[in-house]
Design a protein around this motif. Sequence first.
Motif, PDB file in Angstrom:
ATOM      1  N   LYS A  38      26.467  81.009 -41.454  1.00 17.12           N
ATOM      2  CA  LYS A  38      26.815  79.616 -41.756  1.00 17.12           C
ATOM      3  C   LYS A  38      25.982  79.051 -42.898  1.00 17.12           C
ATOM      4  CE  LYS A  38      24.070  77.956 -37.861  1.00 17.12           C
ATOM      5  NZ  LYS A  38      23.583  79.264 -37.494  1.00 17.12           N
ATOM      6  N   GLU A  39      24.719  79.464 -43.018  1.00 14.02           N
ATOM      7  CA  GLU A  39      23.871  78.939 -44.098  1.00 14.02           C
ATOM      8  C   GLU A  39      24.310  79.447 -45.470  1.00 14.02           C
ATOM      9  OE1 GLU A  39      21.730  78.897 -40.282  1.00 14.02           O
ATOM     10  OE2 GLU A  39      22.733  80.487 -41.371  1.00 14.02           O
ATOM     11  N   LYS A  40      24.916  80.617 -45.502  1.00 10.62           N
ATOM     12  CA  LYS A  40      25.422  81.126 -46.785  1.00 10.62           C
ATOM     13  C   LYS A  40      26.737  80.454 -47.153  1.00 10.62           C
ATOM     14  CE  LYS A  40      23.112  85.548 -46.831  1.00 10.62           C
ATOM     15  NZ  LYS A  40      23.226  86.996 -46.819  1.00 10.62           N
ATOM     16  N   LYS A  41      27.536  80.174 -46.152  1.00 11.85           N
ATOM     17  CA  LYS A  41      28.831  79.546 -46.404  1.00 11.85           C
ATOM     18  C   LYS A  41      28.688  78.040 -46.633  1.00 11.85           C
ATOM     19  CE  LYS A  41      33.547  79.844 -44.874  1.00 11.85           C
ATOM     20  NZ  LYS A  41      33.992  79.646 -46.238  1.00 11.85           N
ATOM     21  N   ILE A  42      27.727  77.426 -45.946  1.00 11.59           N
ATOM     22  CA  ILE A  42      27.469  75.993 -46.099  1.00 11.59           C
ATOM     23  C   ILE A  42      25.970  75.827 -46.401  1.00 11.59           C
ATOM     24  CG2 ILE A  42      27.680  73.702 -45.059  1.00 11.59           C
ATOM     25  CD1 ILE A  42      29.629  74.910 -43.024  1.00 11.59           C
ATOM     26  N   PRO A  43      25.568  76.039 -47.642  1.00 15.07           N
ATOM     27  CA  PRO A  43      24.145  76.027 -47.991  1.00 15.07           C
ATOM     28  C   PRO A  43      23.442  74.701 -47.679  1.00 15.07           C
ATOM     29  CG  PRO A  43      25.477  76.761 -49.855  1.00 15.07           C
ATOM     30  CD  PRO A  43      26.414  76.350 -48.778  1.00 15.07           C
ATOM     31  N   THR A  44      24.183  73.596 -47.672  1.00 19.31           N
ATOM     32  CA  THR A  44      23.533  72.306 -47.421  1.00 19.31           C
ATOM     33  C   THR A  44      23.092  72.149 -45.963  1.00 19.31           C
ATOM     34  OG1 THR A  44      25.744  71.328 -47.240  1.00 19.31           O
ATOM     35  CG2 THR A  44      24.589  71.051 -49.344  1.00 19.31           C
ATOM     36  N   LEU A  45      23.425  73.097 -45.101  1.00 21.46           N
ATOM     37  CA  LEU A  45      22.919  73.061 -43.730  1.00 21.46           C
ATOM     38  C   LEU A  45      21.394  73.144 -43.704  1.00 21.46           C
ATOM     39  CD1 LEU A  45      25.405  75.286 -41.710  1.00 21.46           C
ATOM     40  CD2 LEU A  45      24.922  72.872 -41.325  1.00 21.46           C
ATOM     41  N   THR A  46      20.824  73.728 -44.723  1.00 14.62           N
ATOM     42  CA  THR A  46      19.367  73.866 -44.787  1.00 14.62           C
ATOM     43  C   THR A  46      18.744  72.947 -45.837  1.00 14.62           C
ATOM     44  OG1 THR A  46      19.594  75.734 -46.319  1.00 14.62           O
ATOM     45  CG2 THR A  46      19.421  76.259 -43.965  1.00 14.62           C
ATOM     46  N   SER A  47      19.510  71.982 -46.304  1.00 18.37           N
ATOM     47  CA  SER A  47      19.033  71.047 -47.323  1.00 18.37           C
ATOM     48  C   SER A  47      17.855  70.227 -46.795  1.00 18.37           C
ATOM     49  CB  SER A  47      20.169  70.107 -47.734  1.00 18.37           C
ATOM     50  OG  SER A  47      19.687  69.101 -48.593  1.00 18.37           O
ATOM     51  N   THR A  48      16.953  69.874 -47.686  1.00 15.97           N
ATOM     52  CA  THR A  48      15.854  68.986 -47.313  1.00 15.97           C
ATOM     53  C   THR A  48      16.316  67.531 -47.281  1.00 15.97           C
ATOM     54  OG1 THR A  48      15.151  68.892 -49.617  1.00 15.97           O
ATOM     55  CG2 THR A  48      14.057  70.516 -48.182  1.00 15.97           C
ATOM     56  N   ASP A  49      17.467  67.271 -47.867  1.00 19.25           N
ATOM     57  CA  ASP A  49      18.051  65.927 -47.860  1.00 19.25           C
ATOM     58  C   ASP A  49      18.757  65.726 -46.517  1.00 19.25           C
ATOM     59  OD1 ASP A  49      19.996  63.816 -48.048  1.00 19.25           O
ATOM     60  OD2 ASP A  49      19.835  63.915 -50.239  1.00 19.25           O
ATOM     61  N   HIS A  50      18.221  64.813 -45.723  1.00 21.05           N
ATOM     62  CA  HIS A  50      18.736  64.586 -44.369  1.00 21.05           C
ATOM     63  C   HIS A  50      20.223  64.239 -44.366  1.00 21.05           C
ATOM     64  CE1 HIS A  50      18.892  63.471 -40.182  1.00 21.05           C
ATOM     65  NE2 HIS A  50      19.390  62.292 -40.525  1.00 21.05           N
ATOM     66  N   LYS A  51      20.666  63.394 -45.279  1.00 20.19           N
ATOM     67  CA  LYS A  51      22.075  62.975 -45.315  1.00 20.19           C
ATOM     68  C   LYS A  51      22.990  64.154 -45.628  1.00 20.19           C
ATOM     69  CE  LYS A  51      21.373  58.117 -46.371  1.00 20.19           C
ATOM     70  NZ  LYS A  51      21.605  57.011 -47.269  1.00 20.19           N
ATOM     71  N   LYS A  52      22.581  64.984 -46.595  1.00 24.34           N
ATOM     72  CA  LYS A  52      23.392  66.160 -46.933  1.00 24.34           C
ATOM     73  C   LYS A  52      23.445  67.130 -45.751  1.00 24.34           C
ATOM     74  CE  LYS A  52      22.675  66.204 -51.928  1.00 24.34           C
ATOM     75  NZ  LYS A  52      22.087  66.942 -53.052  1.00 24.34           N
ATOM     76  N   ARG A  53      22.293  67.325 -45.119  1.00 26.62           N
ATOM     77  CA  ARG A  53      22.222  68.243 -43.985  1.00 26.62           C
ATOM     78  C   ARG A  53      23.087  67.731 -42.825  1.00 26.62           C
ATOM     79  NH1 ARG A  53      16.998  68.406 -43.501  1.00 26.62           N
ATOM     80  NH2 ARG A  53      16.884  66.981 -41.754  1.00 26.62           N
ATOM     81  N   GLU A  54      23.037  66.430 -42.554  1.00 24.47           N
ATOM     82  CA  GLU A  54      23.831  65.837 -41.480  1.00 24.47           C
ATOM     83  C   GLU A  54      25.322  65.970 -41.766  1.00 24.47           C
ATOM     84  OE1 GLU A  54      24.704  64.232 -37.913  1.00 24.47           O
ATOM     85  OE2 GLU A  54      22.698  64.777 -38.604  1.00 24.47           O
TER      86      GLU A  54
END
Length: 179
Positions: free
Chosen positions: A140-156
């Motif tokens: 999932k992290e490769k398909k949706i890289p923003t899952l590991t973003s440091t930006d809380h809004k992007k990650r959410e």
Amino acid sequence: SVYLSSSFNDTVYEREAMVQQVWSTVRKAVNEFGMEFEIIDPQAMMLGRSDVDFDYNYQEECEAEMERCRRESAGVDFMCLVAGDDNGVPFPKTIPFEVFNEILKHIAENKHKSPEREAVMEWYKLNTNSNPRSYVLMEKEKKIPTLTSTDHKKREKAWQGWVKELQTMQKGFNFACSQ
């Protein structure tokens, strides 16, 4: 060893009662016969881990523990607490080629295009290097890289998208399995 399986949210009190009241009594009785009693609790395996509900390796770890219990147990090796909560089952990391094609055949049986079928086909990719051939769930992290973003809004936002994908795939798998 006995593997204890249950849903995580709605058996909290029952599990706690078993730990406090049942296990010590069972342990004493079993010890009288010169045997040991060990409970393998997947919830304890999760301590300190995040994202376990959707961790692809978690299912494999649980299966390995269940197999160990089968090998080591002199009798009962599995216990299940059943309740009303259904958090869904983690998807398998790999699905044999023939099984996957059978599942696809039953998802939205009369349609070649459906959101459920498209999601399953998008997340599982054929591994032609494996023998036998199988479909593998993409990381999932490769398909949706923003899952590991440091930006809380992007990650959410990414997490909400991931949950939506999971629900769509779950609907497809549930439909296929009911056929």
